[in-house]
Design a protein around this motif. Structure first.
Motif, PDB file in Angstrom:
ATOM      1  N   ASP A  22       0.069 -72.831 -34.408  1.00  0.00           N
ATOM      2  CA  ASP A  22       0.323 -71.595 -33.451  1.00  0.00           C
ATOM      3  C   ASP A  22       1.213 -70.592 -34.502  1.00  0.00           C
ATOM      4  N   SER A  23       1.441 -70.982 -35.567  1.00  0.00           N
ATOM      5  CA  SER A  23       2.002 -70.149 -36.816  1.00  0.00           C
ATOM      6  C   SER A  23       1.451 -70.740 -38.051  1.00  0.00           C
ATOM      7  N   ILE A  74       3.808 -71.534 -40.241  1.00  0.00           N
ATOM      8  CA  ILE A  74       5.005 -72.255 -40.689  1.00  0.00           C
ATOM      9  C   ILE A  74       4.804 -73.803 -40.983  1.00  0.00           C
ATOM     10  N   GLN A  98       5.094 -65.762 -43.200  1.00  0.00           N
ATOM     11  CA  GLN A  98       6.036 -66.892 -43.086  1.00  0.00           C
ATOM     12  C   GLN A  98       7.309 -66.194 -42.681  1.00  0.00           C
ATOM     13  N   SER A  99       7.683 -65.336 -42.653  1.00  0.00           N
ATOM     14  CA  SER A  99       8.986 -64.540 -42.401  1.00  0.00           C
ATOM     15  C   SER A  99       8.980 -63.824 -41.191  1.00  0.00           C
ATOM     16  N   SER A 100       8.015 -63.857 -40.081  1.00  0.00           N
ATOM     17  CA  SER A 100       7.811 -63.218 -39.236  1.00  0.00           C
ATOM     18  C   SER A 100       9.062 -63.244 -38.022  1.00  0.00           C
ATOM     19  N   ASN A 101       9.757 -64.651 -38.077  1.00  0.00           N
ATOM     20  CA  ASN A 101      10.788 -64.609 -37.187  1.00  0.00           C
ATOM     21  C   ASN A 101      11.892 -63.512 -37.468  1.00  0.00           C
ATOM     22  N   SER A 102      11.892 -63.325 -38.698  1.00  0.00           N
ATOM     23  CA  SER A 102      12.784 -61.974 -38.923  1.00  0.00           C
ATOM     24  C   SER A 102      12.723 -60.865 -38.975  1.00  0.00           C
ATOM     25  N   GLY A 114      10.824 -60.262 -35.918  1.00  0.00           N
ATOM     26  CA  GLY A 114      10.745 -60.364 -34.574  1.00  0.00           C
ATOM     27  C   GLY A 114       9.278 -60.452 -34.013  1.00  0.00           C
ATOM     28  N   GLY A 115       8.726 -61.075 -34.770  1.00  0.00           N
ATOM     29  CA  GLY A 115       7.202 -61.258 -34.485  1.00  0.00           C
ATOM     30  C   GLY A 115       6.173 -60.777 -35.663  1.00  0.00           C
ATOM     31  N   TYR A 116       4.901 -60.677 -35.253  1.00  0.00           N
ATOM     32  CA  TYR A 116       4.079 -60.063 -36.242  1.00  0.00           C
ATOM     33  C   TYR A 116       3.794 -58.579 -36.115  1.00  0.00           C
ATOM     34  N   LYS A 117       4.848 -58.031 -36.627  1.00  0.00           N
ATOM     35  CA  LYS A 117       5.213 -56.399 -36.593  1.00  0.00           C
ATOM     36  C   LYS A 117       5.095 -55.905 -37.683  1.00  0.00           C
TER      37      LYS A 117
END
Ligand SMILES: Nc1nc(=O)c2c([nH]1)NC[C@@H]1CN(c3ccc(C(=O)N[C@@H](CCC(=O)O)C(=O)O)cc3)CN21
Ligand SMILES: CC(C)C(=O)C(=O)O
Ligand SMILES: [Mg+2]
Length: 294
Positions: free
Chosen positions: A59-60, A62, A147-151, A153-156
């Protein structure tokens, strides 16, 4: 089938930038997909770590491993022997050290890739320099880096504020300076991509970056196979999921209705000179007790 074509080189892509000819690329994860891409005549194929989502069902991106990336890379090379291909370095295959970055980049090249891509700007410039010094063509990837979408806040989408735009532009100069031969911008306003395509010496390509030196899309989005979400930048050119589900449904109906398989169309035939022998065999077998009577 299209005629066998000559594989394009780095110089061809640089000349295309000079002549304002757009480079077309797409992702591919399997040999059949790669064959389709080569038949359609795309300029390059990215073995994206998006294959972890679009092919392997994560689902990602990562969890994707080097081993999975190498399997997909070899498959794509077998399917598209005459197309420039890029291996996408997965999460944690280049962040740890220059040494492990060079080693993992080398694995992609040994697997048949012409180049590698990694995510990040200033923070990965020492890896870009080290991999470049090993004689490997590096694509840098800025903007919405999954790969850094968590930082984020999602696929923004990125680069929509002054500070974010400035950071992307600074990173772009830095990666060019570190030796990157190409820059990919993902999900950034077209003003930024256009500016960088004009200002940088290296080709600047976009996926959700408006018009620049070339375009990338994910094959699973282009053909309508990926069903979990659709990024805003996607244009869908087919609905292959519907076609596949319809085909499997028809197959299911045929079996349930006993209209498949058809004899003789889908069946093998006893060799003529063995017809009699097999008839006899069937007669003998008929005399034996039936299963239930055992
Ligand atoms: N099939 C597929 N296509 C892709 O392009 C893709 C993947 N998978 N997996 C990894 C990443 C994720 N990507 C994405 C996902 C969403 C947006 C997008 O357009 N997001 C909207 C809404 C975000 C929100 O606010 O919730 C945006 O406006 O940024 C962009 C890129 C690109 N990559
Ligand atoms: C989304 C694109 C740029 C990518 O990195 C991938 O396909 O993995
Ligand atoms: Mg990727």
């Amino acid at each position: 089938m299209t005629e066998q074509r000559k594989k394009k080189t780095l110089l061809d892509f640089y000349n295309m930038k000079k002549r304002d000819e757009k480079v077309v690329w797409i992702t591919g994860y399997s040999a059949p997909q790669a064959r389709f891409c080569e038949q359609a005549g795309v300029d390059m194929i990215l073995i994206g770590d998006s294959g972890g989502m679009c092919l392997l069902g994560y689902d990602s991106t990562i969890p994707v491993t080097m081993e999975e990336m190498i399997v997909m890379s070899k498959a794509v090379r077998r399917g598209a022997p005459n197309t420039w291909i890029i291996g996408d370095m997965p999460f944690m295959s280049y962040q740890k050290s220059n040494e492990s970055a060079v080693e993992n980049a080398g694995r992609f090249i040994k697997a048949g890739c012409d180049s590698i891509k990694l995510e990040g700007g200033k923070c990965v410039c020492s890896q870009i320099r080290a991999i470049t010094d090993a004689g490997i063509v590096v694509y840098a990837h800025l903007g919405m880096t999954p790969q850094s979408s968590n930082s984020f806040g999602g696929y923004k989408a990125q680069g929509r504020t002054v500070n974010s735009a400035r950071a992307i532009i600074e990173d772009a100069y830095a990666v060019q300076e570190a030796g990157a031969k190409f820059l990919l911008l993902e999900a950034v306003p077209p003003e930024i991509s256009l500016y960088l395509a004009e200002q940088l010496d290296i080709p600047v390509y976009g996926i959700g970056g408006g018009m620049c030196d070339g375009q990338l899309l994910i094959i699973s989005d282009v053909i309508g196979e990926f069903q979990l979400f659709t990024p805003k930048f996607v244009k869908k050119y087919a609905s292959i999921a519907d076609t596949i589900v319809n085909a499997i449904t028809e197959y299911k109906k045929d079996v349930q209705n006993k209209t498949f398989p058809e004899d003789p169309l889908h069946c093998y035939h006893i060799f003529k000179k063995h017809k009699e022998g097999i008839e006899k065999l069937m007669e003998e077998l008929a005399k034996k007790p039936k299963k239930e009577e055992k």
